[in-house]
Design a protein around this motif. Structure first.
Motif, PDB file in Angstrom:
ATOM      1  N   GLN A  11      66.710  56.587  47.994  1.00 29.17           N
ATOM      2  CA  GLN A  11      66.495  55.140  48.153  1.00 29.17           C
ATOM      3  C   GLN A  11      65.437  54.824  49.210  1.00 29.17           C
ATOM      4  OE1 GLN A  11      67.794  54.091  45.164  1.00 29.17           O
ATOM      5  NE2 GLN A  11      68.062  52.237  46.338  1.00 29.17           N
ATOM      6  N   THR A  12      65.174  55.737  50.137  1.00 30.49           N
ATOM      7  CA  THR A  12      64.183  55.484  51.181  1.00 30.49           C
ATOM      8  C   THR A  12      62.771  55.898  50.773  1.00 30.49           C
ATOM      9  OG1 THR A  12      64.530  57.620  52.284  1.00 30.49           O
ATOM     10  CG2 THR A  12      65.957  55.793  52.969  1.00 30.49           C
ATOM     11  N   VAL A  13      62.633  56.490  49.593  1.00 25.47           N
ATOM     12  CA  VAL A  13      61.319  56.910  49.088  1.00 25.47           C
ATOM     13  C   VAL A  13      61.058  56.217  47.761  1.00 25.47           C
ATOM     14  CG1 VAL A  13      59.901  58.871  48.343  1.00 25.47           C
ATOM     15  CG2 VAL A  13      61.538  59.159  50.223  1.00 25.47           C
ATOM     16  N   LEU A  14      60.042  55.388  47.733  1.00 22.85           N
ATOM     17  CA  LEU A  14      59.652  54.660  46.516  1.00 22.85           C
ATOM     18  C   LEU A  14      60.833  53.920  45.874  1.00 22.85           C
ATOM     19  CD1 LEU A  14      57.156  57.167  44.839  1.00 22.85           C
ATOM     20  CD2 LEU A  14      56.621  55.168  46.229  1.00 22.85           C
ATOM     21  N   LEU A  15      61.696  53.364  46.704  1.00 24.18           N
ATOM     22  CA  LEU A  15      62.835  52.564  46.244  1.00 24.18           C
ATOM     23  C   LEU A  15      63.763  53.333  45.304  1.00 24.18           C
ATOM     24  CD1 LEU A  15      60.942  49.209  45.626  1.00 24.18           C
ATOM     25  CD2 LEU A  15      62.295  49.855  47.633  1.00 24.18           C
ATOM     26  N   ILE A  20      58.890  64.049  42.848  1.00 21.23           N
ATOM     27  CA  ILE A  20      58.839  65.492  43.033  1.00 21.23           C
ATOM     28  C   ILE A  20      59.268  65.776  44.472  1.00 21.23           C
ATOM     29  CG2 ILE A  20      57.373  67.549  43.013  1.00 21.23           C
ATOM     30  CD1 ILE A  20      57.785  66.199  40.239  1.00 21.23           C
ATOM     31  N   ILE A  21      60.191  66.698  44.652  1.00 22.23           N
ATOM     32  CA  ILE A  21      60.714  67.043  45.975  1.00 22.23           C
ATOM     33  C   ILE A  21      59.555  67.423  46.899  1.00 22.23           C
ATOM     34  CG2 ILE A  21      62.068  68.757  47.248  1.00 22.23           C
ATOM     35  CD1 ILE A  21      64.045  68.732  44.899  1.00 22.23           C
ATOM     36  N   GLY A  22      59.593  66.857  48.109  1.00 16.55           N
ATOM     37  CA  GLY A  22      58.574  67.154  49.105  1.00 16.55           C
ATOM     38  C   GLY A  22      57.312  66.328  48.976  1.00 16.55           C
TER      39      GLY A  22
END
Length: 75
Positions: A11-15, A20-22
Motif C-alpha cells: 500500500q505504500t508503493v504506487l497505492l 516487481i519486488i525491489g
C-alpha cells in the motif's frame, strides 16, 4: 514459476499496485509497454533492474488473474 517470488503489492508503493519486488515498476506499466509494441529486450535494456525472470513472472501473474476471472466480466 511462482510469480510471488518476483511481484508484490504494498500500500505504500504506487497505492498497492502489483510491482516487481525491489522496484517501483508496476505490472500495469510493463503490460502497457508491451501493448505499445515494446519487446522484452527493449524493456530489459531500458529497465536494468528487471530480469527475464521478472518479466516471466508478470506473464504468470496475468495468466493467473485471467484463470481466476479477475480480468474479465462474466456478465
Amino acid at each position: 514459476m511462482d510469480w510471488r517470488n518476483h511481484i508484490t503489492s504494498d500500500q505504500t508503493v504506487l497505492l498497492g499496485k502489483p510491482t516487481i519486488i525491489g522496484t517501483r515498476i508496476s505490472v500495469e506499466h510493463i503490460i502497457g509497454l508491451l501493448a505499445q509494441g515494446w519487446n522484452e529486450q527493449q524493456i530489459l535494456d531500458n529497465y536494468p533492474r528487471l530480469t527475464p525472470q521478472s518479466l516471466q513472472a508478470v506473464f504468470s501473474y496475468i495468466q493467473e488473474c485471467l484463470k481466476d476471472g479477475l480480468l474479465y466480466s462474466t456478465a
